[in-house]
Design a protein around this motif. Structure first.
Motif, PDB file in Angstrom:
ATOM      1  N   ALA A 117       0.262   9.624  75.322  1.00  0.00           N
ATOM      2  CA  ALA A 117      -0.694   8.898  74.467  1.00  0.00           C
ATOM      3  C   ALA A 117       0.039   8.212  73.309  1.00  0.00           C
ATOM      4  CB  ALA A 117      -1.748   9.863  73.930  1.00  0.00           C
ATOM      5  N   VAL A 118       1.041   8.894  72.767  1.00  0.00           N
ATOM      6  CA  VAL A 118       1.802   8.328  71.641  1.00  0.00           C
ATOM      7  C   VAL A 118       2.624   7.124  72.110  1.00  0.00           C
ATOM      8  CG1 VAL A 118       3.641   8.827  69.971  1.00  0.00           C
ATOM      9  CG2 VAL A 118       1.809  10.477  70.306  1.00  0.00           C
ATOM     10  N   ILE A 119       3.239   7.247  73.290  1.00  0.00           N
ATOM     11  CA  ILE A 119       4.020   6.121  73.831  1.00  0.00           C
ATOM     12  C   ILE A 119       3.088   4.934  74.126  1.00  0.00           C
ATOM     13  CG2 ILE A 119       5.431   5.320  75.778  1.00  0.00           C
ATOM     14  CD1 ILE A 119       6.476   8.212  76.023  1.00  0.00           C
ATOM     15  N   HIS A 120       1.916   5.249  74.672  1.00  0.00           N
ATOM     16  CA  HIS A 120       0.954   4.200  75.007  1.00  0.00           C
ATOM     17  C   HIS A 120       0.597   3.397  73.741  1.00  0.00           C
ATOM     18  CE1 HIS A 120      -2.293   2.226  77.145  1.00  0.00           C
ATOM     19  NE2 HIS A 120      -3.102   2.522  76.145  1.00  0.00           N
ATOM     20  N   ARG A 121       0.446   4.109  72.615  1.00  0.00           N
ATOM     21  CA  ARG A 121       0.032   3.429  71.378  1.00  0.00           C
ATOM     22  C   ARG A 121       1.210   2.758  70.653  1.00  0.00           C
ATOM     23  NH1 ARG A 121      -0.527   1.308  67.292  1.00  0.00           N
ATOM     24  NH2 ARG A 121      -2.268   1.328  65.790  1.00  0.00           N
ATOM     25  N   PHE A 122       2.370   3.441  70.654  1.00  0.00           N
ATOM     26  CA  PHE A 122       3.468   2.948  69.794  1.00  0.00           C
ATOM     27  C   PHE A 122       4.653   2.352  70.569  1.00  0.00           C
ATOM     28  CE2 PHE A 122       1.242   6.191  67.285  1.00  0.00           C
ATOM     29  CZ  PHE A 122       0.937   5.458  66.148  1.00  0.00           C
ATOM     30  N   GLY A 123       4.637   2.508  71.884  1.00  0.00           N
ATOM     31  CA  GLY A 123       5.725   1.928  72.678  1.00  0.00           C
ATOM     32  C   GLY A 123       6.901   2.875  72.839  1.00  0.00           C
ATOM     33  N   GLU A 124       7.786   2.522  73.790  1.00  0.00           N
ATOM     34  CA  GLU A 124       8.915   3.398  74.139  1.00  0.00           C
ATOM     35  C   GLU A 124       9.984   3.432  73.052  1.00  0.00           C
ATOM     36  OE1 GLU A 124      10.250   3.904  77.935  1.00  0.00           O
ATOM     37  OE2 GLU A 124       8.171   4.217  78.561  1.00  0.00           O
ATOM     38  N   SER A 125       9.889   2.490  72.113  1.00  0.00           N
ATOM     39  CA  SER A 125      10.919   2.444  71.067  1.00  0.00           C
ATOM     40  C   SER A 125      10.845   3.642  70.127  1.00  0.00           C
ATOM     41  CB  SER A 125      10.804   1.145  70.269  1.00  0.00           C
ATOM     42  OG  SER A 125       9.521   1.073  69.706  1.00  0.00           O
ATOM     43  N   ILE A 126       9.779   4.436  70.232  1.00  0.00           N
ATOM     44  CA  ILE A 126       9.711   5.625  69.362  1.00  0.00           C
ATOM     45  C   ILE A 126      10.408   6.824  70.006  1.00  0.00           C
ATOM     46  CG2 ILE A 126       7.627   5.073  68.032  1.00  0.00           C
ATOM     47  CD1 ILE A 126       6.493   7.287  70.246  1.00  0.00           C
ATOM     48  N   LEU A 127      10.991   6.617  71.197  1.00  0.00           N
ATOM     49  CA  LEU A 127      11.690   7.737  71.854  1.00  0.00           C
ATOM     50  C   LEU A 127      13.165   7.763  71.437  1.00  0.00           C
ATOM     51  CD1 LEU A 127      10.237   7.441  75.480  1.00  0.00           C
ATOM     52  CD2 LEU A 127       9.452   8.915  73.611  1.00  0.00           C
ATOM     53  N   ASP A 128      13.713   8.985  71.387  1.00  0.00           N
ATOM     54  CA  ASP A 128      15.154   9.073  71.129  1.00  0.00           C
ATOM     55  C   ASP A 128      15.913   9.044  72.463  1.00  0.00           C
ATOM     56  OD1 ASP A 128      15.066  11.600  72.256  1.00  0.00           O
ATOM     57  OD2 ASP A 128      15.113  12.670  70.348  1.00  0.00           O
ATOM     58  N   GLU A 129      17.225   9.210  72.394  1.00  0.00           N
ATOM     59  CA  GLU A 129      18.027   9.065  73.618  1.00  0.00           C
ATOM     60  C   GLU A 129      17.748  10.158  74.646  1.00  0.00           C
ATOM     61  OE1 GLU A 129      20.203  11.194  70.456  1.00  0.00           O
ATOM     62  OE2 GLU A 129      19.144   9.292  70.561  1.00  0.00           O
ATOM     63  N   THR A 130      17.141  11.283  74.194  1.00  0.00           N
ATOM     64  CA  THR A 130      16.812  12.350  75.157  1.00  0.00           C
ATOM     65  C   THR A 130      15.408  12.178  75.729  1.00  0.00           C
ATOM     66  OG1 THR A 130      15.848  13.864  73.540  1.00  0.00           O
ATOM     67  CG2 THR A 130      18.243  13.969  73.818  1.00  0.00           C
ATOM     68  N   GLY A 131      14.677  11.161  75.265  1.00  0.00           N
ATOM     69  CA  GLY A 131      13.331  10.923  75.794  1.00  0.00           C
ATOM     70  C   GLY A 131      12.240  11.615  74.982  1.00  0.00           C
ATOM     71  N   GLU A 132      12.647  12.285  73.903  1.00  0.00           N
ATOM     72  CA  GLU A 132      11.629  12.922  73.055  1.00  0.00           C
ATOM     73  C   GLU A 132      11.168  11.936  71.985  1.00  0.00           C
ATOM     74  OE1 GLU A 132      12.400  16.672  71.318  1.00  0.00           O
ATOM     75  OE2 GLU A 132      12.601  17.671  73.249  1.00  0.00           O
ATOM     76  N   VAL A 133       9.938  12.174  71.466  1.00  0.00           N
ATOM     77  CA  VAL A 133       9.450  11.328  70.379  1.00  0.00           C
ATOM     78  C   VAL A 133      10.339  11.551  69.159  1.00  0.00           C
ATOM     79  CG1 VAL A 133       7.532  10.897  68.805  1.00  0.00           C
ATOM     80  CG2 VAL A 133       7.068  11.359  71.235  1.00  0.00           C
ATOM     81  N   ASN A 134      10.849  10.468  68.624  1.00  0.00           N
ATOM     82  CA  ASN A 134      11.707  10.537  67.443  1.00  0.00           C
ATOM     83  C   ASN A 134      10.799  10.561  66.201  1.00  0.00           C
ATOM     84  OD1 ASN A 134      13.323   9.903  65.208  1.00  0.00           O
ATOM     85  ND2 ASN A 134      14.812   8.853  66.513  1.00  0.00           N
ATOM     86  N   ARG A 135      10.708  11.740  65.582  1.00  0.00           N
ATOM     87  CA  ARG A 135       9.736  11.904  64.491  1.00  0.00           C
ATOM     88  C   ARG A 135      10.100  11.075  63.259  1.00  0.00           C
ATOM     89  NH1 ARG A 135       9.409  16.588  62.449  1.00  0.00           N
ATOM     90  NH2 ARG A 135      11.037  17.703  63.555  1.00  0.00           N
ATOM     91  N   ARG A 136      11.383  10.821  63.097  1.00  0.00           N
ATOM     92  CA  ARG A 136      11.799   9.992  61.959  1.00  0.00           C
ATOM     93  C   ARG A 136      11.280   8.550  62.141  1.00  0.00           C
ATOM     94  NH1 ARG A 136      15.628  10.246  57.847  1.00  0.00           N
ATOM     95  NH2 ARG A 136      16.126  12.378  58.408  1.00  0.00           N
ATOM     96  N   VAL A 137      11.404   8.056  63.374  1.00  0.00           N
ATOM     97  CA  VAL A 137      10.911   6.703  63.661  1.00  0.00           C
ATOM     98  C   VAL A 137       9.385   6.657  63.522  1.00  0.00           C
ATOM     99  CG1 VAL A 137      10.715   4.921  65.447  1.00  0.00           C
ATOM    100  CG2 VAL A 137      12.867   6.180  65.179  1.00  0.00           C
ATOM    101  N   LEU A 138       8.739   7.692  64.074  1.00  0.00           N
ATOM    102  CA  LEU A 138       7.280   7.754  63.996  1.00  0.00           C
ATOM    103  C   LEU A 138       6.834   7.829  62.529  1.00  0.00           C
ATOM    104  CD1 LEU A 138       4.874   7.871  65.926  1.00  0.00           C
ATOM    105  CD2 LEU A 138       5.032  10.370  65.903  1.00  0.00           C
TER     106      LEU A 138
END
Ligand code: ATP
Length: 236
Positions: free
Chosen positions: A69-90
């Motif tokens: 749901a988070v990727i759907h709203r904010f795009g894949e650019s919020i992921l880090d290199e391991t595929g987890e949501v990067n909380r700093r970016v978010l």
């Protein structure tokens, strides 16, 4: 003028109702960096179940449905290199005063808050009965309307100067980070006004822990008295 979190926008079904739970539920609030998480660790004489909404939010961001749901709203650019949501970016997308920040924040809250609430309820209902008190440490506890699920709310009172100094020293925040984040929550005075008890945390953690413990014992005693006086047919 930045927009504050508006609890009136939450559908009523999102407000947890836990009035049947026999263990006292106590909400902890205060300014950012006031010591909400730390002071509770210095209460030594009670069996405490500590629920930290922030920690639950971090776990939820790793679950497939919330992550999607988070990727759907904010795009894949919020992921880090391991595929987890990067909380700093978010965090960069939601902690700010622009209209875009506000819209992002509301979108993220709409995804996370109902899931956090559900998880909090699960934890509360599975808490061991020997527990003396359940502590709910949630930054937006009052803003999200969770007070009605608590037997009492305790405000951790720490001066702005000390909070500023502690988050800069211990978290490496810049001087403007605290006011920037604080502007997105209710004003400190309002949080204090809405609370039932105050623990001063300008001194040592030992003093604050002892003060917190005295108040918690009082809340436990009052809950016990309420349960004892309740007509037996309504007891859970
Ligand atoms: P947040 O609002 O960001 O969740 P918080 O209210 O949970 O923060 P803590 O993380 O518990 O605050 O405390 C902020 C910092 O201040 C921590 O580094 C903690 O170790 C320190 N701290 C808290 N209380 C005291 C105290 N009485 N004496 C010295 N340091 C303290």
């Amino acid at each position: 003028m930045c927009s504050k979190f508006d609890s009136t926008k939450l559908p009523s079904k999102q407000i947890p109702q836990l009035t049947d739970v026999q263990i006292p539920i106590v909400g902890i609030v205060g300014g950012i960096g006031s010591g909400k998480s730390t002071v509770i660790g210095h209460v030594t004489g009670l069996r405490i179940r500590l629920i930290q909404a922030d920690e639950i939010a971090h776990e939820l961001l790793r679950t497939p449905s919330i992550r999607a749901a988070v990727i759907h709203r904010f795009g894949e650019s919020i992921l880090d290199e391991t595929g987890e949501v990067n909380r700093r970016v978010l965090g960069g997308l939601v902690f700010g005063e622009t209209r875009q920040h506000r819209e992002n924040r509301e979108a993220l809250e709409a995804i996370l808050h109902p899931a956090i609430r559900k998880r909090v309820e699960e934890i509360i209902r599975s808490t061991e009965p020997e527990t003396d008190v359940i502590i709910l440490d949630a930054a937006l506890l009052l803003e999200a309307g969770w007070k009605s699920s608590c037997d009492a709310v305790i405000f951790i009172d720490t001066s702005h100067e000390l909070r500023q100094e502690r988050v800069m020293r211990n978290r490496g925040w810049s001087a403007d980070e605290l006011p920037r984040r604080e502007a997105l929550q209710w004003p400190i005075d309002r949080k204090r006004r809405e609370s039932d008890f105050v623990v001063n945390n300008d001194g040592t953690l030992k003093e604050s822990g002892a003060s917190m413990e005295r108040i918690l014992r009082q809340i436990c005693e009052s809950k016990r008295a309420t349960l004892t006086n309740r007509p037996s047919e309504t007891r859970g």
